[in-house]
Design a protein around this motif. Structure first.
Motif, PDB file in Angstrom:
ATOM      1  N   PHE A   1     -42.326  -9.643   2.736  1.00 59.62           N
ATOM      2  CA  PHE A   1     -41.314 -10.279   1.892  1.00 59.62           C
ATOM      3  C   PHE A   1     -41.106  -9.488   0.601  1.00 59.62           C
ATOM      4  N   ILE A   2     -42.209  -9.073  -0.011  1.00 54.22           N
ATOM      5  CA  ILE A   2     -42.123  -8.289  -1.254  1.00 54.22           C
ATOM      6  C   ILE A   2     -41.437  -6.948  -0.982  1.00 54.22           C
ATOM      7  N   SER A   3     -41.834  -6.296   0.102  1.00 57.23           N
ATOM      8  CA  SER A   3     -41.246  -4.994   0.445  1.00 57.23           C
ATOM      9  C   SER A   3     -39.760  -5.131   0.773  1.00 57.23           C
ATOM     10  N   PHE A   4     -39.409  -6.251   1.394  1.00 53.49           N
ATOM     11  CA  PHE A   4     -38.008  -6.509   1.727  1.00 53.49           C
ATOM     12  C   PHE A   4     -37.151  -6.597   0.465  1.00 53.49           C
ATOM     13  N   LEU A   5     -37.628  -7.298  -0.539  1.00 54.81           N
ATOM     14  CA  LEU A   5     -36.876  -7.402  -1.800  1.00 54.81           C
ATOM     15  C   LEU A   5     -36.754  -6.038  -2.474  1.00 54.81           C
ATOM     16  N   GLU A   6     -37.807  -5.241  -2.395  1.00 53.01           N
ATOM     17  CA  GLU A   6     -37.752  -3.881  -2.952  1.00 53.01           C
ATOM     18  C   GLU A   6     -36.739  -3.032  -2.186  1.00 53.01           C
ATOM     19  N   LEU A   7     -36.677  -3.245  -0.872  1.00 53.80           N
ATOM     20  CA  LEU A   7     -35.700  -2.530  -0.043  1.00 53.80           C
ATOM     21  C   LEU A   7     -34.278  -2.885  -0.468  1.00 53.80           C
ATOM     22  N   LEU A   8     -34.006  -4.173  -0.661  1.00 53.98           N
ATOM     23  CA  LEU A   8     -32.671  -4.592  -1.100  1.00 53.98           C
ATOM     24  C   LEU A   8     -32.326  -4.007  -2.467  1.00 53.98           C
ATOM     25  N   GLU A   9     -33.312  -3.958  -3.337  1.00 55.01           N
ATOM     26  CA  GLU A   9     -33.076  -3.377  -4.667  1.00 55.01           C
ATOM     27  C   GLU A   9     -32.663  -1.914  -4.534  1.00 55.01           C
ATOM     28  N   ASN A  10     -33.366  -1.162  -3.690  1.00 54.27           N
ATOM     29  CA  ASN A  10     -33.022   0.248  -3.492  1.00 54.27           C
ATOM     30  C   ASN A  10     -31.639   0.400  -2.864  1.00 54.27           C
ATOM     31  N   LEU A  11     -31.321  -0.471  -1.922  1.00 53.83           N
ATOM     32  CA  LEU A  11     -30.022  -0.400  -1.254  1.00 53.83           C
ATOM     33  C   LEU A  11     -28.874  -0.775  -2.183  1.00 53.83           C
ATOM     34  N   SER A  12     -29.179  -1.448  -3.275  1.00 54.81           N
ATOM     35  CA  SER A  12     -28.156  -1.812  -4.265  1.00 54.81           C
ATOM     36  C   SER A  12     -27.865  -0.676  -5.239  1.00 54.81           C
ATOM     37  N   GLN A  13     -28.715   0.351  -5.234  1.00 53.69           N
ATOM     38  CA  GLN A  13     -28.613   1.394  -6.255  1.00 53.69           C
ATOM     39  C   GLN A  13     -28.224   2.759  -5.707  1.00 53.69           C
ATOM     40  N   ILE A  14     -28.037   2.867  -4.413  1.00 49.11           N
ATOM     41  CA  ILE A  14     -27.790   4.165  -3.784  1.00 49.11           C
ATOM     42  C   ILE A  14     -26.303   4.438  -3.603  1.00 49.11           C
ATOM     43  N   SER A  15     -26.008   5.679  -3.200  1.00 52.67           N
ATOM     44  CA  SER A  15     -24.647   6.018  -2.790  1.00 52.67           C
ATOM     45  C   SER A  15     -24.499   5.653  -1.316  1.00 52.67           C
ATOM     46  N   THR A  16     -23.347   5.089  -0.982  1.00 54.84           N
ATOM     47  CA  THR A  16     -23.125   4.627   0.384  1.00 54.84           C
ATOM     48  C   THR A  16     -21.775   5.109   0.907  1.00 54.84           C
ATOM     49  N   GLU A  17     -21.637   5.033   2.224  1.00 53.04           N
ATOM     50  CA  GLU A  17     -20.367   5.352   2.882  1.00 53.04           C
ATOM     51  C   GLU A  17     -19.916   4.129   3.665  1.00 53.04           C
ATOM     52  N   PRO A  18     -18.774   3.531   3.336  1.00 54.19           N
ATOM     53  CA  PRO A  18     -18.320   2.322   4.052  1.00 54.19           C
ATOM     54  C   PRO A  18     -18.136   2.585   5.537  1.00 54.19           C
ATOM     55  N   LEU A  19     -18.430   1.575   6.340  1.00 55.95           N
ATOM     56  CA  LEU A  19     -18.262   1.701   7.785  1.00 55.95           C
ATOM     57  C   LEU A  19     -16.937   1.136   8.266  1.00 55.95           C
ATOM     58  N   SER A  20     -16.425   0.128   7.593  1.00 53.03           N
ATOM     59  CA  SER A  20     -15.215  -0.551   8.044  1.00 53.03           C
ATOM     60  C   SER A  20     -14.359  -0.888   6.829  1.00 53.03           C
ATOM     61  N   SER A  21     -13.094  -1.149   7.084  1.00 49.61           N
ATOM     62  CA  SER A  21     -12.204  -1.576   5.994  1.00 49.61           C
ATOM     63  C   SER A  21     -11.690  -2.990   6.233  1.00 49.61           C
ATOM     64  N   PHE A  22     -12.241  -3.626   7.252  1.00 49.16           N
ATOM     65  CA  PHE A  22     -11.747  -4.938   7.674  1.00 49.16           C
ATOM     66  C   PHE A  22     -12.869  -5.960   7.583  1.00 49.16           C
ATOM     67  N   ILE A  23     -12.678  -7.015   6.796  1.00 46.34           N
ATOM     68  CA  ILE A  23     -13.683  -8.068   6.644  1.00 46.34           C
ATOM     69  C   ILE A  23     -13.443  -9.148   7.695  1.00 46.34           C
ATOM     70  N   TYR A  24     -14.474  -9.407   8.510  1.00 42.74           N
ATOM     71  CA  TYR A  24     -14.355 -10.429   9.554  1.00 42.74           C
ATOM     72  C   TYR A  24     -14.816 -11.768   9.009  1.00 42.74           C
ATOM     73  N   SER A  25     -13.872 -12.704   8.890  1.00 39.82           N
ATOM     74  CA  SER A  25     -14.195 -14.005   8.311  1.00 39.82           C
ATOM     75  C   SER A  25     -14.562 -15.044   9.362  1.00 39.82           C
ATOM     76  N   LYS A  26     -14.404 -14.678  10.656  1.00 39.02           N
ATOM     77  CA  LYS A  26     -14.729 -15.642  11.709  1.00 39.02           C
ATOM     78  C   LYS A  26     -15.338 -14.918  12.897  1.00 39.02           C
TER      79      LYS A  26
END
Length: 281
Positions: free
Chosen positions: A143-168
């Motif tokens: 659980f602790i490592s998971f939160l650290e993982l999310l923190e790192n994923l919030s601070q990195i450079s990323t490349e979007p995969l899609s441009s379409f948000i699926y609401s259903k």
């Protein structure tokens, strides 16, 4: 197993699922699920269809796929098994308001980016190691490592995969029909595919097919087909650097080298020759 929608199997008292996939190929049916998915590819390569886009994946890649975002990892069979470690969770896994607490305000970027999915671009080795280590950790440490993982994923450079948000979620019928379309295209994209042919395969009129596909992928069928062909060309250029550009064009389903060059530059920003040269540097 029906995959549209797909239910992630989990014990009643488990809120964070770590799954290891090690098979000749990854699960190759179009599916979507409520959980956000963070996956690291340890071994394997192929094409990733997610939302309205096509990408190539290979060993070392890490992806985040958002809630209810339709996707499929289409593996290329190899001697070694395809191998992936994945963590599944929802924004309500630990309580409906858990991630709304002020302690987690810095994670907003992660959840925003996850809606359309993204590929990890920077700090890849650190994030990959964090994911791999989750397998052997006890619940508290995980659980602790998971939160650290999310923190790192919030601070990195990323490349979007899609441009379409699926609401259903897709209905079973919609999912089955899209699966049949994608299966057909993945097997035949190197050949000529007409609108009449793909419409008949889907048991629809051309007009109804175009509307159905556009509403569920946010792009036309031929836009999707061209993207798939260009990603295949990139895979060929990356894996077989000695290939002639004309041959790559033919092997990717283009009947004209000029059209291939035009479409490639439009999608990638450079010509196939420039792309090939960049791989040799």
């Amino acid at each position: 197993m029906k995959v549209y929608p797909f239910k992630i199997p989990k014990p009643v008292d488990e809120h964070l699922i770590v799954q290891i996939d090690k098979e000749p190929i990854f699960y190759n049916r179009l599916h979507q699920h409520e959980e956000i998915q963070i996956s690291h590819i340890i071994n394997g390569n192929g094409k990733l269809l997610v939302g309205d886009s096509v990408h190539q994946f290979s060993a070392g890649d890490t992806y985040v796929i958002g809630s209810n975002l339709p996707h499929i990892f289409k593996s290329i069979p190899q001697e070694k098994d395809a191998h992936m470690v994945t963590v599944f969770f929802t924004d309500k896994s630990f309580g409906s308001d858990f991630f709304m607490l002020p302690y987690f305000k810095d994670l907003k970027q992660f959840f925003f980016n996850a809606t359309t999915g993204f590929k990890v671009i920077t700090n890849k080795e650190i994030i990959a190691q964090q994911l791999i280590e989750l397998q052997s950790q006890n619940r508290l440490k995980r659980f602790i490592s998971f939160l650290e993982l999310l923190e790192n994923l919030s601070q990195i450079s990323t490349e979007p995969l899609s441009s379409f948000i699926y609401s259903k979620t897709l209905s079973v019928n919609e999912g089955e029909r899209l699966q049949e379309i994608f299966d057909f295209v993945l097997k035949n994209f190197q050949q000529s595919i007409s609108l009449d042919e793909i419409s008949k395969m889907a048991f629809m009129t051309p007009n109804a097919f175009c509307k159905f596909f556009k509403q569920r992928t946010n792009k036309t069928f031929f836009q999707f087909l061209i993207e798939l062909r260009i990603e295949h060309a990139c895979q060929l250029l990356s894996s077989k650097k000695e290939l002639n550009i004309n041959l790559v064009s033919d092997m990717s389903g283009f009947n004209s080298i000029s059209n291939f060059n035009k479409k490639f530059k439009k999608l990638k920003g450079i010509t196939p020759t420039q792309y090939q040269q960049s791989l040799l540097q």
